[in-house]
Motif scaffolding. Structure first.
Motif, PDB file in Angstrom:
ATOM      1  N   SER A 150       0.834  -1.206   0.000  1.00  0.00           N
ATOM      2  CA  SER A 150       0.000   0.000   0.000  1.00  0.00           C
ATOM      3  C   SER A 150       0.866   1.253   0.000  1.00  0.00           C
ATOM      4  O   SER A 150       0.556   2.240  -0.683  1.00  0.00           O
ATOM      5  CB  SER A 150      -0.930  -0.004   1.214  1.00  0.00           C
TER       6      SER A 150
ATOM      7  N   THR B   6       2.114   1.908  -3.407  1.00  0.00           N
ATOM      8  CA  THR B   6       1.060   2.501  -4.243  1.00  0.00           C
ATOM      9  C   THR B   6       0.945   3.995  -3.981  1.00  0.00           C
ATOM     10  O   THR B   6       0.783   4.796  -4.913  1.00  0.00           O
ATOM     11  CB  THR B   6      -0.283   1.813  -3.953  1.00  0.00           C
TER      12      THR B   6
ATOM     13  N   SER C 111      -1.330   2.041 -10.605  1.00  0.00           N
ATOM     14  CA  SER C 111      -1.738   1.975  -9.193  1.00  0.00           C
ATOM     15  C   SER C 111      -2.876   0.988  -8.996  1.00  0.00           C
ATOM     16  O   SER C 111      -2.954   0.313  -7.958  1.00  0.00           O
ATOM     17  CB  SER C 111      -2.155   3.361  -8.696  1.00  0.00           C
TER      18      SER C 111
ATOM     19  N   LEU D 286      -2.979  -2.126  -6.417  1.00  0.00           N
ATOM     20  CA  LEU D 286      -4.059  -2.314  -5.443  1.00  0.00           C
ATOM     21  C   LEU D 286      -4.723  -3.678  -5.608  1.00  0.00           C
ATOM     22  O   LEU D 286      -5.163  -4.270  -4.622  1.00  0.00           O
ATOM     23  CB  LEU D 286      -5.093  -1.196  -5.580  1.00  0.00           C
TER      24      LEU D 286
ATOM     25  N   TYR E 183      -4.159   0.249   3.662  1.00  0.00           N
ATOM     26  CA  TYR E 183      -4.923   0.005   2.435  1.00  0.00           C
ATOM     27  C   TYR E 183      -5.999   1.073   2.239  1.00  0.00           C
ATOM     28  O   TYR E 183      -6.189   1.572   1.118  1.00  0.00           O
ATOM     29  CB  TYR E 183      -5.559  -1.382   2.495  1.00  0.00           C
TER      30      TYR E 183
ATOM     31  N   VAL F 252      -6.271   3.449  -1.052  1.00  0.00           N
ATOM     32  CA  VAL F 252      -7.483   3.451  -1.886  1.00  0.00           C
ATOM     33  C   VAL F 252      -8.139   4.832  -1.886  1.00  0.00           C
ATOM     34  O   VAL F 252      -8.562   5.335  -2.940  1.00  0.00           O
ATOM     35  CB  VAL F 252      -8.473   2.378  -1.383  1.00  0.00           C
TER      36      VAL F 252
END
Length: 285
Positions: free
Chosen positions: A63, A66, A86, A90, A123, A127
């Protein structure tokens, strides 16, 4: 002889023979049998906990990678490639979360929540950061949980299922992000948005800082409504959130008041220096 010691009678028997005789005299009681089963159960639970800690660490690392990738969005010539890359990263993180969900089948998630919470928070941060870059809004916890519903792969289905028609229904399971993990992930998101603000100004984007300032103010107002009634970790991160908001507002103030004084070709140099100072203050490399 003199100076020696007398040999005890039972020393003539081997130690293994004495142990066997003792076990035969005292067979294992029902209480000892119960405690052995408790030991096996606790060892199994501890091993599962350790596996979840390792998975959570992997989720955290992927994460973070990302998030670092998404920070290149403002400076990359083609931002769509960054967003698609990305999404691939994910998806790899969600495969790790799928393994966590498989470990928790038939278990109470809250017994293992401390093991998986750091990974879920990271995470949520990744996101929500990607979602903000795409839509300039905050992703909901319901939307996050929709992405964490998994189905068994075809290969698993063929090996694990019989030829019966009823057993060919696809098996699904899910892992839900708790409200506390969601709030802590959003609180961490504000730090990334602060860095996005400074880097976007350094790249000549003057509109993004004002959008971020308004967005962060709304998040801060939402957290203040929780107050001291929320979990301890949430109130602890409120101070960092306030610092991030102050840095963004300071950047907006500089643009609004002194923006006309600073030539546009020098804005990048001014705010690049400010970005380095902020990263040193935050302890980033």
């Amino acid at each position: 002889g003199s100076g020696g010691f007398r040999k005890r009678k039972h020393d003539n028997f081997p130690h293994g023979q004495r142990r066997e005789e003792k076990e035969n005299v005292n067979p294992p009681s029902a209480l000892m049998t119960s405690f052995k089963s408790f030991q096996l159960e606790l060892d199994t639970r501890h091993d599962k906990y350790e596996r979840l800690v390792k998975l959570s660490r992997d989720i955290t690392i992927e994460s973070k990678r990302t998030i670092f990738l998404l920070h290149r969005f403002t400076s990359a010539p083609n931002g769509e490639e960054i967003l698609s890359e990305s999404e691939v990263k994910l998806d790899a993180v969600r495969r790790k979360i799928k393994q966590v969900a498989q470990e928790l089948i038939g278990e109470d998630m809250y017994q293992f929540h401390r093991a998986i919470s750091p990974g879920l928070q990271e995470y949520v941060e990744a996101v929500s950061f990607q979602y903000f870059i795409k839509t300039r809004s905050l992703i909901s916890v319901e939307e996050i949980n929709k992405q964490l519903i998994f189905t068994a792969e075809d290969r698993e289905e063929t090996t694990n299922m019989t030829s019966n028609s009823h057993d060919k229904q696809p098996h699904t399971w899910s892992l839900k992000v708790t409200p506390v993990d969601y709030l802590l992930g959003v609180a961490d998101l504000t730090g990334e948005l602060m860095r996005l603000c400074i880097s976007s100004v350094g790249n000549g984007d003057i509109d993004t800082p004002f959008e971020l300032s308004q967005f962060l103010r709304q998040i801060y107002d939402g957290f203040t409504f929780i107050g001291n009634t929320g979990p301890y970790e949430v109130s602890k991160k409120l101070y960092t959130l306030k610092q991030s908001l102050a840095k963004v507002e300071n950047a907006c103030y500089t643009l609004k008041v002194r923006g006309s004084e600073i030539p546009k070709h020098m804005l990048a140099d001014v705010f690049s220096t400010k970005t380095e100072m902020i990263d040193q203050e935050e302890g980033l490399p």
